[in-house]
Scaffold this motif. Structure first.
Motif, mmCIF file in Angstrom:
data_model
loop_
_atom_site.group_PDB
_atom_site.id
_atom_site.type_symbol
_atom_site.label_atom_id
_atom_site.label_comp_id
_atom_site.label_asym_id
_atom_site.label_seq_id
_atom_site.Cartn_x
_atom_site.Cartn_y
_atom_site.Cartn_z
ATOM 1 N N GLU A 408 -20.751 34.223 4.338
ATOM 2 C CA GLU A 408 -21.810 34.936 4.910
ATOM 3 C C GLU A 408 -22.713 34.047 5.407
ATOM 4 O OE1 GLU A 408 -22.932 37.251 1.500
ATOM 5 O OE2 GLU A 408 -21.227 38.526 1.607
ATOM 6 N N ILE A 409 -22.956 32.894 4.844
ATOM 7 C CA ILE A 409 -24.166 31.941 5.456
ATOM 8 C C ILE A 409 -23.674 31.516 6.677
ATOM 9 C CG2 ILE A 409 -25.364 29.867 5.297
ATOM 10 C CD1 ILE A 409 -25.730 30.572 2.289
ATOM 11 N N ASN A 410 -22.256 31.119 7.010
ATOM 12 C CA ASN A 410 -21.999 30.690 8.212
ATOM 13 C C ASN A 410 -22.387 31.896 9.179
ATOM 14 O OD1 ASN A 410 -20.695 28.327 8.036
ATOM 15 N ND2 ASN A 410 -19.026 28.769 7.141
ATOM 16 N N GLU A 411 -21.898 33.000 8.812
ATOM 17 C CA GLU A 411 -22.112 33.898 9.898
ATOM 18 C C GLU A 411 -23.552 34.257 10.160
ATOM 19 O OE1 GLU A 411 -19.886 36.155 11.533
ATOM 20 O OE2 GLU A 411 -18.386 34.718 10.555
ATOM 21 N N LEU A 412 -24.410 34.111 9.108
ATOM 22 C CA LEU A 412 -26.166 34.097 9.316
ATOM 23 C C LEU A 412 -26.210 32.732 10.360
ATOM 24 C CD1 LEU A 412 -27.496 34.688 5.954
ATOM 25 C CD2 LEU A 412 -27.245 36.306 7.822
ATOM 26 N N HIS A 413 -25.657 31.954 10.210
ATOM 27 C CA HIS A 413 -25.912 30.770 11.109
ATOM 28 C C HIS A 413 -25.545 31.044 12.765
ATOM 29 C CE1 HIS A 413 -26.557 26.579 12.198
ATOM 30 N NE2 HIS A 413 -25.648 26.642 12.788
ATOM 31 N N LYS A 414 -24.326 31.792 12.800
ATOM 32 C CA LYS A 414 -23.694 32.027 14.161
ATOM 33 C C LYS A 414 -24.953 33.208 14.729
ATOM 34 C CE LYS A 414 -18.907 31.119 13.163
ATOM 35 N NZ LYS A 414 -17.540 31.890 12.925
ATOM 36 N N GLU A 415 -25.200 34.143 13.816
ATOM 37 C CA GLU A 415 -26.242 35.008 14.301
ATOM 38 C C GLU A 415 -27.480 34.370 14.743
ATOM 39 O OE1 GLU A 415 -28.291 39.490 13.069
ATOM 40 O OE2 GLU A 415 -26.489 38.312 11.984
ATOM 41 N N TRP A 416 -27.922 33.454 14.183
ATOM 42 C CA TRP A 416 -29.265 32.693 14.226
ATOM 43 C C TRP A 416 -29.172 32.231 15.875
ATOM 44 C CZ3 TRP A 416 -33.872 31.786 11.274
ATOM 45 C CH2 TRP A 416 -34.589 30.922 11.568
ATOM 46 N N LYS A 417 -28.176 31.573 16.067
ATOM 47 C CA LYS A 417 -27.988 30.871 17.030
ATOM 48 C C LYS A 417 -28.076 31.761 18.511
ATOM 49 C CE LYS A 417 -24.287 28.422 16.400
ATOM 50 N NZ LYS A 417 -23.212 27.283 16.718
ATOM 51 N N THR A 418 -27.887 32.968 18.266
ATOM 52 C CA THR A 418 -27.799 33.912 19.333
ATOM 53 C C THR A 418 -29.185 34.503 19.555
ATOM 54 O OG1 THR A 418 -27.592 35.920 17.960
ATOM 55 C CG2 THR A 418 -25.540 34.556 18.784
ATOM 56 N N VAL A 419 -30.271 34.381 18.722
ATOM 57 C CA VAL A 419 -31.533 34.822 18.817
ATOM 58 C C VAL A 419 -32.319 33.835 19.714
ATOM 59 C CG1 VAL A 419 -33.578 35.253 17.690
ATOM 60 C CG2 VAL A 419 -31.409 35.875 16.527
ATOM 61 N N GLY A 420 -33.112 34.284 20.603
ATOM 62 C CA GLY A 420 -33.873 33.482 21.530
ATOM 63 C C GLY A 420 -34.944 32.752 20.871
ATOM 64 N N PRO A 421 -35.678 32.122 21.723
ATOM 65 C CA PRO A 421 -36.687 30.991 21.069
ATOM 66 C C PRO A 421 -37.925 32.098 20.525
ATOM 67 C CG PRO A 421 -36.616 31.185 23.669
ATOM 68 C CD PRO A 421 -35.676 31.820 22.996
ATOM 69 N N VAL A 422 -38.696 31.271 19.633
ATOM 70 C CA VAL A 422 -40.122 31.830 19.425
ATOM 71 C C VAL A 422 -41.093 31.053 19.616
ATOM 72 C CG1 VAL A 422 -38.877 32.898 17.279
ATOM 73 C CG2 VAL A 422 -39.937 30.836 17.099
ATOM 74 N N LEU A 423 -42.269 31.466 19.498
ATOM 75 C CA LEU A 423 -43.392 30.494 19.784
ATOM 76 C C LEU A 423 -43.496 29.345 19.062
ATOM 77 C CD1 LEU A 423 -46.470 32.908 20.098
ATOM 78 C CD2 LEU A 423 -45.141 31.969 22.022
ATOM 79 N N LYS A 424 -43.664 28.025 19.521
ATOM 80 C CA LYS A 424 -43.722 26.777 19.018
ATOM 81 C C LYS A 424 -44.290 26.649 17.613
ATOM 82 C CE LYS A 424 -43.843 21.776 20.111
ATOM 83 N NZ LYS A 424 -44.231 20.987 21.081
ATOM 84 N N LYS A 425 -45.540 27.371 17.644
ATOM 85 C CA LYS A 425 -46.291 27.097 16.347
ATOM 86 C C LYS A 425 -45.630 27.842 15.068
ATOM 87 C CE LYS A 425 -48.869 31.505 17.303
ATOM 88 N NZ LYS A 425 -50.345 31.931 17.413
ATOM 89 N N HIS A 426 -44.509 28.598 15.475
ATOM 90 C CA HIS A 426 -43.669 29.547 14.248
ATOM 91 C C HIS A 426 -42.365 28.751 14.241
ATOM 92 C CE1 HIS A 426 -46.822 32.380 14.007
ATOM 93 N NE2 HIS A 426 -46.493 33.031 15.245
ATOM 94 N N SER A 427 -41.878 27.909 15.162
ATOM 95 C CA SER A 427 -40.518 27.523 15.219
ATOM 96 C C SER A 427 -40.069 26.623 14.188
ATOM 97 C CB SER A 427 -40.619 26.643 16.668
ATOM 98 O OG SER A 427 -38.857 26.286 16.936
ATOM 99 N N ASP A 428 -40.790 25.493 13.987
ATOM 100 C CA ASP A 428 -40.390 24.747 12.757
ATOM 101 C C ASP A 428 -40.466 25.539 11.363
ATOM 102 O OD1 ASP A 428 -39.854 22.778 14.539
ATOM 103 O OD2 ASP A 428 -41.974 22.026 14.415
ATOM 104 N N ALA A 429 -41.417 26.334 11.242
ATOM 105 C CA ALA A 429 -41.604 26.888 9.883
ATOM 106 C C ALA A 429 -40.630 27.639 9.670
ATOM 107 C CB ALA A 429 -42.896 27.713 9.880
ATOM 108 N N VAL A 430 -40.219 28.706 10.646
ATOM 109 C CA VAL A 430 -39.047 29.647 10.188
ATOM 110 C C VAL A 430 -37.695 28.937 10.111
ATOM 111 C CG1 VAL A 430 -38.488 30.086 12.824
ATOM 112 C CG2 VAL A 430 -38.456 31.897 10.977
ATOM 113 N N TRP A 431 -37.534 28.002 10.941
ATOM 114 C CA TRP A 431 -36.159 27.072 11.016
ATOM 115 C C TRP A 431 -36.165 26.476 9.605
ATOM 116 C CZ3 TRP A 431 -31.470 26.346 12.044
ATOM 117 C CH2 TRP A 431 -30.847 25.151 11.511
ATOM 118 N N ARG A 432 -37.320 25.959 9.097
ATOM 119 C CA ARG A 432 -37.275 25.108 7.655
ATOM 120 C C ARG A 432 -36.962 26.184 6.626
ATOM 121 N NH1 ARG A 432 -35.575 21.361 6.066
ATOM 122 N NH2 ARG A 432 -36.296 20.374 7.918
#
Length: 616
Positions: A408-432
């Protein structure tokens, strides 16, 4: 008594010819334009109001001036108008800046009504009405004066016609002369003909009267002195830097010249030629001034038209990234700066050119605002999607169904990569946040699946031993054998399997630190030569800030791509279970790739720093 010769009228005719050949008509038109106080007229370049008054005080002063005669206060009215315009311009700039500081779009700005400005325009309109009335009155007075002078000339003709009684009419004729000169101005088109008629009648009368030669010589002397003084004043005007002012004052001197009587015939032409020569010099300068100004305005028109064409050539339909819009924005700003350095074009086209240039600028920034707004909205939607993935990962992080949850986590990771970019100020925090949830699960999974822990700890000890050997080599002498040994140890490190997850970063950082030392000492790093070559290429373009900026942008894009690639590899390593030789081989290959990517990131960082140093 010697009669004055009829050739005395020659100098008057020559003076009239000079005036008729000058730009007096043009100058009148300029003066009338100033008198009209057109508040919409463009203020001459370089003119700055220096009146230290507020708007209300200027309005009050303007109301006072309306109580005076319009022609006596027209300069004061012009100064007040320019001063008021300067104050109002600054107020609008402040109002606009405040509007922009609140986050508003520049295109939405509108100037608020100003009571003082409305009042000032009313007063200026009133002044124009008063001036027009005054000019009409002056014209009527000139017509009345024309009738008076014609009546005086008729009386002169009557006296001259009475040949037998000319001597008795001397005093009366002199009185008529005084009366004629005392009458005010007449319409400009009648001045020359009236004066010629007056001079001719005067000469006819004196011919008949046979004035005493001594008296005539005395008149010649006084008239010569007066004309010499006018020649002196004209010569001083010819040295003035302000050719327009010199031309205006020259017209007054010509009027005075015509008021002066004749001089001795033998010097009459020579004296007139001296005055005419100076007048011609001033007239030529005056004409050259306006010709040069027209030529400069034409050059400015050509330059502004070229800028309009250049800014209109920027196709906003091709701008699809932040970087592309930023680069185009820099081009717009550069064109605007060039526009500010160009002076005025001709009044007939200047406003139209500015409107054309301003319209293109406004359209560009409106399109840019739309693009940034759409990108922000898309980034916000992507952020919502990634937050949802974080929440799903956090819901799975404490699961003990290792196999199912891993999938399931593998599927989440694949789905994550299909989502486009976010604003830089949120990028690192949401990825972390997403990575922390995944790491928590795999850390717990590792605790409960410790079959490989002994191998990982053994690998950790092996890598620590390799680091210890490298440190020893770093402290020793540089020898060919040592250099070969360093290469061998680095190769061994990369072939050793993975270590406990918690120790991975510490082991890698320790290894990298000592590798940097031995690489520098044994001159093994190929990066040295690449960086040296790169520094040479940067030196070649160091004088071009645009090229440096584009190169830095290219490096930053490569850097972000490598970071994403590193995150992918690090995440994928969590999803492998090394239960076979194939699994171990894949893990080792991924570890080698991670090491290489980190080295490439360091090299990219150093290149960016190198460019930043050139741009400072």
């Amino acid at each position: 008594m010697e009669m004055p010769k009829k050739s005395d009228a020659l100098e008057l005719q020559e003076a009239d010819a000079t005036l008729n050949n000058s730009s007096a008509a043009d100058e009148l038109e300029i003066t009338e334009n100033v008198d009209s106080v057109d508040e919409n007229a463009e203020e001459p370049q370089g003119q700055i109001a220096t009146i230290d008054l507020s708007k209300d005080e200027i309005v009050a002063e303007m109301e006072k001036l309306l109580q005076e005669k319009p022609d006596q206060v027209k300069d004061a009215v012009t100064r007040l108008k320019n001063a008021f315009a300067a104050i109002r311009k600054k107020e609008i700039e402040v109002e606009k800046q405040a509007f922009l500081d609140k986050g508003n779009e520049e295109a939405a700005f509108a100037v608020m009504d100003d009571a003082a400005e409305i009042k000032m325009k009313e007063l200026l309109a009133k002044y124009k009405e008063l001036r027009a009335e005054q000019l009409a009155a002056i014209e009527a007075e000139k017509q009345a004066n024309l009738e008076k002078k014609n009546a005086i000339l008729d009386e002169m003709r009557t006296l001259i016609a009475d040949v037998d009684n000319v001597n008795r009419q001397y005093n009366k004729f002199q009185q008529l002369q005084q009366d004629f000169k005392a009458v005010g101005d007449t319409p400009a088109e009648t001045v020359t003909s009236l004066w010629k008629t007056y001079q001719q009648l005067t000469e006819n009368f004196y011919d008949l009267l046979k004035i005493n030669k001594d008296l005539r010589d005395y008149d010649f002397k006084k008239n010569l002195e007066a004309k010499e003084e006018l020649i002196k004043q004209a010569a001083e005007l010819d040295t003035l830097g302000d050719v327009v002012d010199a031309f205006r004052k020259l017209q007054n001197l010509h009027n005075e010249w015509r008021e002066i009587g004749p001089i001795a015939p033998e010097i009459r032409e020579e004296v007139w030629n001296r005055f005419k020569e100076i007048s011609t010099s001033i007239n030529k300068k005056y004409q050259a001034f306006f010709e040069n100004r027209k030529e400069k305005e034409k050059e400015n028109e050509t330059a502004k038209t070229a800028l309009c064409e250049r800014i209109e050539a920027i196709d906003t339909n091709t701008l699809a990234t932040y970087a592309a819009w930023d680069e185009a924005t820099e081009q717009i700003k550069q064109l605007q700066e060039e526009w500010r350095k160009i002076g005025f074009a001709a009044r007939a086209v200047n406003a139209a050119l500015f409107a054309r240039f301003r319209k293109t600028c406004d359209e560009f920034f409106a399109r840019k605002a739309e693009f940034f707004k759409s990108m922000k909205e898309a980034a916000a939607r992507n952020l919502e999607k990634k937050i949802a993935l974080c929440e799903r990962a956090e819901a799975l992080m404490n699961s003990t169904d290792w196999k199912k949850t891993t999938q399931e986590i593998n599927e989440l990771h694949k789905e994550w990569k299909t989502v486009g970019p976010v604003l830089k100020k949120h990028s690192d925090a949401v990825w972390r946040r997403f990575l922390d949830a995944c790491n928590h699960f795999f850390a717990e999974k590792e605790k409960n699946t410790s079959s490989t822990r002994k191998t990982e700890h053994a690998n950790l000890e092996t890598k620590r031993e390799i680091v210890a050997q490298l440190k020893a080599l770093a402290e020793g002498e540089v020898t060919p054998e040592g250099k070969a040994k360093v290469k061998e140890l680095i190769k061994q490190w990369r072939e050793v399997g993975h270590v406990p997850f918690k120790e991975k970063d510490n082991a890698y950082n320790e290894f990298q630190a000592v590798v940097k030392v031995v690489n520098d000492k044994f001159d093994l790093r190929e990066t040295h030569s690449r960086m040296a070559n790169y520094e040479k290429s940067i030196d070649k373009i160091s004088s071009d800030s645009d090229k440096l900026y584009r190169e830095r942008e290219r490096l930053m894009r490569a850097y972000e791509a490598k970071r994403e690639e590193l995150k992918t590899y690090e995440t994928n390593m969590l999803f492998f279970e090394a239960k076979s030789k194939t699994g171990n081989s894949l893990l080792k290959d991924m570890e080698r790739k991670i090491v290489k990517i980190k080295e490439e990131l360091v090299e990219l960082e150093n290149k960016v720093k190198m460019i930043d140093a050139k741009m400072d």
